[in-house]
Every structure is written in C-alpha cells, then in structure tokens.
Motif scaffolding. Structure first.
Motif, PDB file in Angstrom:
ATOM      1  N   ARG A  91     -33.376   2.521 -13.556  1.00  6.38           N
ATOM      2  CA  ARG A  91     -34.028   1.394 -14.236  1.00  6.38           C
ATOM      3  C   ARG A  91     -33.783   1.448 -15.747  1.00  6.38           C
ATOM      4  O   ARG A  91     -33.420   0.454 -16.377  1.00  6.38           O
ATOM      5  N   LEU A  92     -33.962   2.629 -16.338  1.00  6.70           N
ATOM      6  CA  LEU A  92     -33.800   2.768 -17.790  1.00  6.70           C
ATOM      7  C   LEU A  92     -32.347   2.540 -18.216  1.00  6.70           C
ATOM      8  O   LEU A  92     -32.077   1.893 -19.224  1.00  6.70           O
ATOM      9  N   GLN A  95     -31.592  -1.102 -18.171  1.00  6.73           N
ATOM     10  CA  GLN A  95     -32.170  -1.752 -19.351  1.00  6.73           C
ATOM     11  C   GLN A  95     -31.292  -1.532 -20.587  1.00  6.73           C
ATOM     12  O   GLN A  95     -31.076  -2.438 -21.386  1.00  6.73           O
ATOM     13  N   SER A 100     -28.225  -4.183 -13.676  1.00  6.92           N
ATOM     14  CA  SER A 100     -29.418  -4.101 -12.842  1.00  6.92           C
ATOM     15  C   SER A 100     -29.420  -2.708 -12.191  1.00  6.92           C
ATOM     16  O   SER A 100     -28.351  -2.107 -12.015  1.00  6.92           O
ATOM     17  N   ASP A 224     -24.203  -4.887 -23.765  1.00  6.99           N
ATOM     18  CA  ASP A 224     -24.886  -5.816 -22.863  1.00  6.99           C
ATOM     19  C   ASP A 224     -23.848  -6.382 -21.888  1.00  6.99           C
ATOM     20  O   ASP A 224     -23.093  -7.297 -22.220  1.00  6.99           O
ATOM     21  N   ARG A 311     -36.131   6.584 -23.058  1.00  8.07           N
ATOM     22  CA  ARG A 311     -37.318   5.866 -23.548  1.00  8.07           C
ATOM     23  C   ARG A 311     -37.388   5.930 -25.068  1.00  8.07           C
ATOM     24  O   ARG A 311     -37.684   4.938 -25.733  1.00  8.07           O
ATOM     25  N   LEU A 314     -34.790   3.582 -26.542  1.00  7.69           N
ATOM     26  CA  LEU A 314     -35.190   2.183 -26.381  1.00  7.69           C
ATOM     27  C   LEU A 314     -36.312   1.827 -27.348  1.00  7.69           C
ATOM     28  O   LEU A 314     -36.373   0.714 -27.877  1.00  7.69           O
TER      29      LEU A 314
END
Ligand SMILES: Cc1ncc(COP(=O)(O)O)c(C=O)c1O
Length: 406
Positions: A91-92, A95, A100, A224, A311, A314
C-alpha cells in the motif's frame, strides 16, 4: 505489527506520527527537528552517501528491534500480522509511486525485478533490448544473459557529457527488432534523470516495453506512474528509501500482470495457497495480482522497517525533499564555478539530488573529505555527493571549506 509502544518523552512517542515540521524550520532547513529525532548522529558525521546506502531513521531502527524481539518468541507474530505487514508495504509503495497495491510485488532488491523483466517479458531470438552503455550493472547483466535465447543487448553510446542519449534511444525504437528499453530513472554515476514522460510516450507509441531501474530515484524525486506509465519498475529500498537491506519492490503495470509468468516462483504466488489447511490441493493458477511475482518467504522484519521509513518520507513530502536537495547543491556549484572544477551532473531539469564534481586534483580532494569525516563516494572519475532530507546547508558549507583548501 511494527512496533512496541514507544517510550513517552522520546522524540518518536506514540501518537506523534506527524513530525513537528515547523519547529526550528527555516528556509535553509525545512524539516524542523528531523535531524535530532530521526538521525541523531548527524551532529558528528556529514553523510552524503545516500546513493550508496541510506541510513535508517530512528523510528525504523526501533521498529526493527521491536519486530525482532517478537521474532525471538514467534508465537508473538501470528500469520495475520505477517500478512498485514506485507500488505501495508504494498500500500505504501503504491502511494509513493502512483500505482495500486495490486501492481506491487515485494522483492529483496532491484536485481530481482530487473531479472523478472528479462525472463518474463515475451522476448524471442532476434529481439533487441536497448540500454545506455553507462547503466549500473544491475540493469545490464540480466539482459546480457538473454543471449542464451538469442536476444541481443544493444548498449547505446551516451552523449559527450556521459548522459543517456535520449534522442538516440528514441530513434532506435523505430527498429522493429527493439522490444525493450531499459533505463535507470536516475543514473548512479552522474544523477542524470531521464525524461520519463518522453520515454513513456515514445515507448507506448512504438509498442516497446519500458523497464525502469528506479533505485536512485524513488525517495528523492517525485514519481507518478499514472502520469508517466511504464511497464515494469524495479527498486531496492536500501538507498533513498532509507530502509533495511533486503527490502524492495517491483511494479508491474496492471494489464501486463496476467501476461507474465515468472521463471522462478514461490509457493504463495498461487491462488491455491490461500487456505493453509489444504496446501497440498495444488493448482497451478497464478495469482491475478503482482503477488504472482513474489518469492515468499520474504524478510518480514525488513518490510516492517521499510514501512516506517516510507511513512516518514511521505510525511516529509518527496517534492519538498527534492527542492531541499537542489538548494543543498548551490554552495558546491558556486565553489565549482569559481574554482573551475568540472560539474559532471546536469543542474537543470535533468538533474537530481546526486551532484558529481571532478576537482582538478580529484584524489587529494576525496582524501581530504574522508579525513574530515565527510562520507561520499568516488564514481566513474568524480566525487559523488548524495545528500538527503537530513543534510543541512551547514553540512554543504563544510564540504566547500574542505574543497577550497584542496
Ligand atoms: C542504478 C542502480 N541499480 C541497482 C543498484 C543495486 O541493485 P540491487 O538492489 O539489486 O543490489 C544500484 C546500486 O547499488 C544502482 O545504483
């Protein structure tokens, strides 16, 4: 599953998930208390070597220790916690790169993802894979080995500056034998950042696979993949992602997943293994998502650590890190202009957080930096400075002082 309760009063106490980014923030150092809380050794050593190995933030070190403490008595780590750790990693990562979670397979390094690309893409005798002739070897050898099935690796000449020649690479896509373009998003020896949007558009138009080695990019420049589609992107997390050795990932574009069959496999890559009570009811149906490329068992503790580091990154924000790194380069660029030292890295749009400089007396400059406890690397005839979010203008000022004495 990643940590024991953090000690009250410590910089990373429970609930303090957001850094106090405003404390002591100044335009020259935008990340507040980051140095003290996450990288407490930065007062003693100037570490400018993230392109080799990124340090572990304190929160990551604490999470690793907590995880390993449980690992010593493994009944404290039920399967559901292990599964949840890896799900959080996917998931991280998703992101971070605009994918996905279903498109992310966790891996132990970059080489695994590049080898997966080399062996799983539908290549056949007579096909050509094209890459630049100064790529890092992780993005060369898996392709070279394909000579065993008659696939040729064409190593394209770089520009006079030693950077990938994107015009030439794109020109070569017109040759119908060229089936793969393999590039590092950021070059290890000079920090050149390819124009991913341009290469993405050109490979889409030509029907050529675009495979990206992203280890020198993710964590220091924004990525991205919704805006710049690629086919596969491989990344170890041990450098700019400030994560343990043994953590990394490969992104596989959604439409490609079901078309690729891994040449080596793990037992959890198959749908049949979801039910642990009936594991010998074998079925050769590979999973529909990128977990079909994972080689379970993976180093869970390293992914628990990686989750903490991701984390943090981000929270800091990759665009802010990118701006900060560019501002850290300025004193060295000014010194080089005065001293007539050659800057090997691009400094405009194609630049990155990696700054390579070749002073006249390279050897003695490098030795002086080492003697002053500035940690950096010598690569391909230049000193490679690779700062990260925790470096300050003062760090770079010190580098300039040392270079000035040379
Ligand atoms: C461009 C590039 N690719 C790959 C790697 C490392 O590959 P791996 O993660 O497989 O060790 C490095 C640095 O060590 C690198 O600079």
């Amino acid at each position: 599953v990643t940590g024991e309760p953090r000690k009250p009063g410590s910089a990373i106490e429970e609930g303090a998930s957001l850094l106090p980014l405003t404390a002591h923030a100044s335009p020259s150092y935008p990340f507040g208390d980051l140095r003290r809380t996450e990288f407490p050794w930065t007062g003693e050593t100037i570490y400018l070597n993230n392109a080799s190995v990124g340090p572990l933030p304190e929160r990551t070190r604490v999470a690793l220790e907590a995880f390993n403490r449980k690992r010593a008595a493994p009944h404290q780590l039920p399967d559901r916690d292990l599964v949840a750790t890896l799900a959080e990693s996917r998931r991280l990562v998703a992101q971070l790169i605009g994918g996905s979670p279903e498109e992310i397979a966790l891996t132990i390094n970059t080489g695994y993802g590049l080898s997966l690309a080399a062996r799983a893409l539908p290549l056949q005798s007579g096909d050509i894979v094209i890459a630049s002739n100064r790529e890092f070897p992780a993005n060369v050898y898996p392709w070279m080995l394909l000579k065993d099935i008659g696939v040729t690796l064409e190593l394209a000449p770089t520009t006079n500056d030693g950077w990938p020649d994107e015009d030439h690479l794109i020109e070569r896509l017109r040759d119908p034998r060229v089936r793969v373009l393999a590039v590092s998003l950021v070059q290890f020896s000079n920090g050149y950042t390819v124009d991913l949007a341009r290469l993405s558009a050109a490979t889409r138009a030509a029907g050529v696979y675009l495979v990206v080695d992203a280890i020198q990019a993710v964590g220091q420049i924004p990525v991205d993949l919704r805006e710049t589609p690629v086919d596969l992107l491989a990344c170890g997390a041990q450098k700019w992602l400030l994560s343990p050795w043994g953590s990394g990932f490969v992104y596989v574009r959604r439409e490609l997943i079901s078309q690729l069959v891994p040449a080596i496999t793990g037992w959890m890559a198959f749908e049949g293994t979801d039910d642990f009570s009936r594991l010998t009811e074998y079925s050769d149906t590979l999973r529909g998502d990128a977990r079909r490329f994972e080689l379970i068992t993976l180093p869970y503790q390293d992914f628990a650590g990686m989750n903490e580091s991701l984390r943090l990154l981000l929270e800091l924000g990759i665009p802010r890190i990118q701006r900060h790194l560019r501002s850290l380069h300025q004193p060295v660029l000014a010194w080089a202009a005065d001293a007539g030292a050659r800057i090997v890295s691009p400094t405009g749009d194609r630049g990155s957080g990696i700054l390579c400089v070749a002073p006249r007396d390279l050897g003695s400059a490098f030795r002086a930096l080492k003697a002053a406890r500035v940690v950096c690397s010598m690569r391909e005839g230049a000193i490679r400075l690779s700062p990260h979010a925790y470096n300050s203008q003062e760090d770079m000022g010190r580098v300039v002082e040392i270079l000035e004495q040379g």
